[in-house]
Design an enzyme around this catalytic site. Structure first.
Site, PDB file in Angstrom:
ATOM      1  N   MET A  17     -12.887   1.287  -4.216  1.00 48.64           N
ATOM      2  CA  MET A  17     -11.458   1.069  -4.185  1.00 48.64           C
ATOM      3  C   MET A  17     -10.950   1.408  -2.811  1.00 48.64           C
ATOM      4  SD  MET A  17      -8.365   0.622  -4.884  1.00 48.64           S
ATOM      5  CE  MET A  17      -7.263   1.558  -3.888  1.00 48.64           C
ATOM      6  N   PRO A  18     -11.295   0.649  -1.827  1.00 48.69           N
ATOM      7  CA  PRO A  18     -10.748   0.930  -0.502  1.00 48.69           C
ATOM      8  C   PRO A  18      -9.263   0.595  -0.416  1.00 48.69           C
ATOM      9  CG  PRO A  18     -12.768  -0.359  -0.343  1.00 48.69           C
ATOM     10  CD  PRO A  18     -12.342  -0.372  -1.771  1.00 48.69           C
TER      11      PRO A  18
END
Length: 129
Positions: free
Chosen positions: A1-2
């Site tokens: 989940m950048p």
């Protein structure tokens, strides 16, 4: 989940910014195994008085086309994955929107998995104990 923050000088067309989003997302998918539709990115634009950089720090000749890309991501990637990400971002942004390698500045901030809430007030990545 950048989560990616992209800072750049103001004045580029929307297609230019979209090309940065597309290249960065593709690079993260290919090197960080980011899932499909895991796209959380923002561009901030700055006038000349609000955008400062070292034009030749570390003997890299930067121009006003410089983009700062700061990615916050889980601390689960290897050094090889990080290096691959940096290389692929430069390669893809060189193709579109045509950024020079010298003008791509990437910073990775790593956080523990439990430091995310993607909505609903829930820590979706926290491990249950």
């Amino acid at each position: 989940m950048p989560l990616a923050h992209i800072a750049m000088r103001a004045g580029k067309p929307d297609a230019y910014k979209q090309a940065i989003f597309d290249g960065l997302y593709r690079a993260m998918r290919e090197t960080f195994d980011v899932p499909e539709d895991d796209q959380f990115m923002v561009v901030t634009e700055h006038d000349a008085a609000s955008f400062r950089y070292g034009q030749s720090y570390l003997d890299i000749s930067r121009s006003d086309d410089l983009v700062f890309i700061q990615i916050t991501a889980n601390n689960t990637r290897s050094t090889q994955q990080k290096k691959a990400l940096f290389r692929l971002v430069v390669e893809l942004l060189g193709k579109a929107p045509g950024l020079r390698a010298e003008d791509v500045f990437v910073n990775l901030i790593e956080v523990a998995r439990e430091n995310w809430s993607l909505g609903l007030g829930v820590a979706q990545y926290a491990r249950t104990e």
